[in-house]
Design a protein around this motif. Structure first.
Motif, short mmCIF file in Angstrom:
data_model
loop_
_atom_site.label_atom_id
_atom_site.label_comp_id
_atom_site.label_asym_id
_atom_site.label_seq_id
_atom_site.Cartn_x
_atom_site.Cartn_y
_atom_site.Cartn_z
N VAL A 103 41.86 9.11 0.20
CA VAL A 103 42.93 9.14 -0.80
C VAL A 103 42.39 9.81 -2.06
O VAL A 103 41.59 9.23 -2.80
CB VAL A 103 43.45 7.73 -1.10
N ALA A 108 43.27 7.97 -6.11
CA ALA A 108 43.49 6.60 -5.63
C ALA A 108 44.25 5.74 -6.62
O ALA A 108 44.88 4.75 -6.23
CB ALA A 108 42.14 5.95 -5.30
N LEU A 153 47.74 3.91 -1.62
CA LEU A 153 46.49 3.19 -1.39
C LEU A 153 46.71 1.71 -1.11
O LEU A 153 46.16 1.15 -0.15
CB LEU A 153 45.54 3.38 -2.57
N VAL A 155 39.87 2.88 3.75
CA VAL A 155 40.25 3.88 2.76
C VAL A 155 39.03 4.33 1.96
O VAL A 155 38.33 3.52 1.36
CB VAL A 155 41.31 3.32 1.78
N ALA A 214 38.36 5.95 -1.26
CA ALA A 214 39.17 6.09 -2.46
C ALA A 214 38.46 6.95 -3.49
O ALA A 214 37.29 6.69 -3.82
CB ALA A 214 39.48 4.72 -3.05
N LEU A 268 37.84 -0.98 1.71
CA LEU A 268 37.78 0.03 0.66
C LEU A 268 36.35 0.56 0.55
O LEU A 268 35.41 -0.21 0.36
CB LEU A 268 38.22 -0.57 -0.68
#
Length: 464
Positions: free
Chosen positions: A207, A210, A217, A227, A229, A252
């Motif tokens: 992403v 983010a 997100l 993800v 980020a 994350l």
């Protein structure tokens, strides 16, 4: 405690003599320039307008030399750019070959024009992406959520979470009002009726942007995705994202540098997290490549950045350089996972729409008093393709936003066209509702554009 690991070793590429980075002339009293920058003229001045004209003209040259000459000869491009961009979009929609040629020429002009400056030395974006810096290597701090994936689609609206019958009723209201196309409503319903689609465990997303208010997100994390980020180093932003992740089913991966302290906490991690797209694009691309190889999960790259004025163009150039790097790696086989792209497009440029949306837009316009006030319709007259079919174009340009905004968003459209139709990369491009980027979502329609609609993925298709 956050888990920390290093990205894979970074390889460097030696430039040829012709490509040797050049010293960037700078007034000693001026702020230090670094990262992605508009090209400098012989006097060292950087003009977003001059660069934009050159890029639009180069794109047009690939399909309509007369239009390219008109763009170059335009004396007041800031005031009159819209007519040239509409003309270019209509040229593209008349021919598959021209649509691809314009996208290729436009992105090539961007790649060749923009500079990447580091430590006072300038190189092309292509050269910069080949040579990430060892001292700037990005590592990952891993935050594991402890929640369970969403089992029902929820859409936030006016401080409520709409689901089930409430969501259907609101979607019908949006369609009746004219700000949502039928295809968008069908897509929402399809996801809501297929809860298994909400389980994104086993999928990875990069992403870019983010912290974007319009970005996905949080939803991705709630659905259990992993993800990567990317956002700038702001402790408040990362503190919020890390805390949110803890309560989701997602994972994350936070970009950091150096080794984690033995007593690492979420608070200390938030203070050292972040990566800047405009100054660290090569390192971000290398980080994404390394993490993709380690994770072994299908990777979707999404770009959701927004900045004001010329910075919006520069950050999108950085995002596109990262996307281009990953697409090339996918094509060569050096990216060992399946790649796909996702964009959230603006209604405020020119793009193709289906006949049904063109008809609805025309009908909605004639219901209003705007035509009597001199406002032009968003729906353009049909374009006849080389195959004798009709294509339909939406003119959503807002002169007050300016050509920088149009260029930033159109380069995403160009990349989507090439990725999907030339490179074979699955690509999604949804059209977002009209809204201010720093305020909560609304569905008010700007008076210049009473027929802006939320569309689905039509813009990425050249004419058939």
């Amino acid at each position: 405690m956050a888990e920390l690991r290093s990205a894979a070793p970074i390889s460097t590429t030696t430039t040829t003599p012709r490509e040797t980075p050049r010293e960037t002339p700078r007034d000693s009293t001026a702020p230090i320039e670094q990262g992605v920058l508009f090209p400098a003229n012989p006097e060292g001045k950087r003009s977003s307008m001059a660069a934009g004209v050159a890029i639009w003209a180069a794109a047009a040259e690939a399909a309509d030399p007369a239009l390219a000459a008109a763009i170059r000869g335009e004396r007041n491009f800031r005031a009159n750019y819209a007519q040239h961009l509409v003309a270019l979009a209509e040229v593209c929609n008349a021919s598959d070959a021209k649509a691809l040629a314009v996208a290729q020429a436009g992105l090539s002009a961007i790649s060749g024009a923009f500079e990447f400056v580091r430590d006072g030395k300038s190189s092309t974006m292509a050269d910069a992406m080949k040579a990430p810096s060892e001292p700037r290597v990005i590592r990952s701090a891993r935050i594991e959520g402890t929640g369970t994936p969403l089992d029902a689609l929820e859409v936030p609206y006016l401080r409520k979470q709409l689901t089930g019958n409430q969501l259907w009723a609101q979607a019908r209201d949006w369609m009746a009002y004219g700000c949502m196309a039928e295809g968008a409503e069908k897509a929402i319903r399809a996801v809501a009726e297929t809860p298994a689609w909400l389980d994104l465990r086993g999928r990875c997303f990069l992403v870019l942007g983010a912290s974007s208010a319009l970005g996905p997100l949080r939803t991705l994390l709630q659905c259990g995705a992993t993800v990567l980020a990317v956002a700038r180093g702001r402790a408040d932003t990362w503190r919020d994202l890390i805390g949110f992740t803890r309560g989701t089913a997602g994972t994350l991966l936070v970009p950091v540098r150096g080794d984690a302290p033995t007593d690492e906490t979420d608070e200390s991690l938030a203070g050292r997290a972040g990566a800047d797209l405009m100054v660290e694009a090569p390192e971000i691309a290398a980080w994404a490549m390394a993490e993709a190889a380690v994770l072994g999960l299908p990777l979707t790259v999404g770009a959701y950045t927004y900045l004001d004025s010329d910075a919006h163009v520069r950050v999108n150039v950085a995002c596109d350089a990262i996307v281009q790097h990953l697409v090339a790696a996918s094509s060569s086989g050096s990216l060992p996972v399946q790649l796909s792209l996702a964009y959230l497009q603006t209604p405020s440029i020119v793009y193709a729409i289906p006949q049904s949306d063109h008809s609805s837009s025309t009908e909605l316009f004639h219901r209003t008093m705007l035509k009597y006030l001199g406002y032009p319709p968003n729906a353009r007259p049909p374009v006849t393709t080389d195959a004798g079919k009709q294509r339909y174009v939406h003119d959503g340009l807002l002169n007050l936003q300016g050509p920088n905004y149009a260029l930033a968003k159109t380069m995403q459209l160009w990349r989507a066209i090439l990725a999907r139709n030339r490179d074979g990369i699955p690509t999604s491009m949804n059209i977002a509702p009209v809204r201010h980027p720093t305020t909560p979502p609304t569905h008010h329609i700007h008076p210049r554009h009473p027929t802006h609609r939320t569309h689905r993925t039509h813009p990425i298709h050249p004419p058939h």
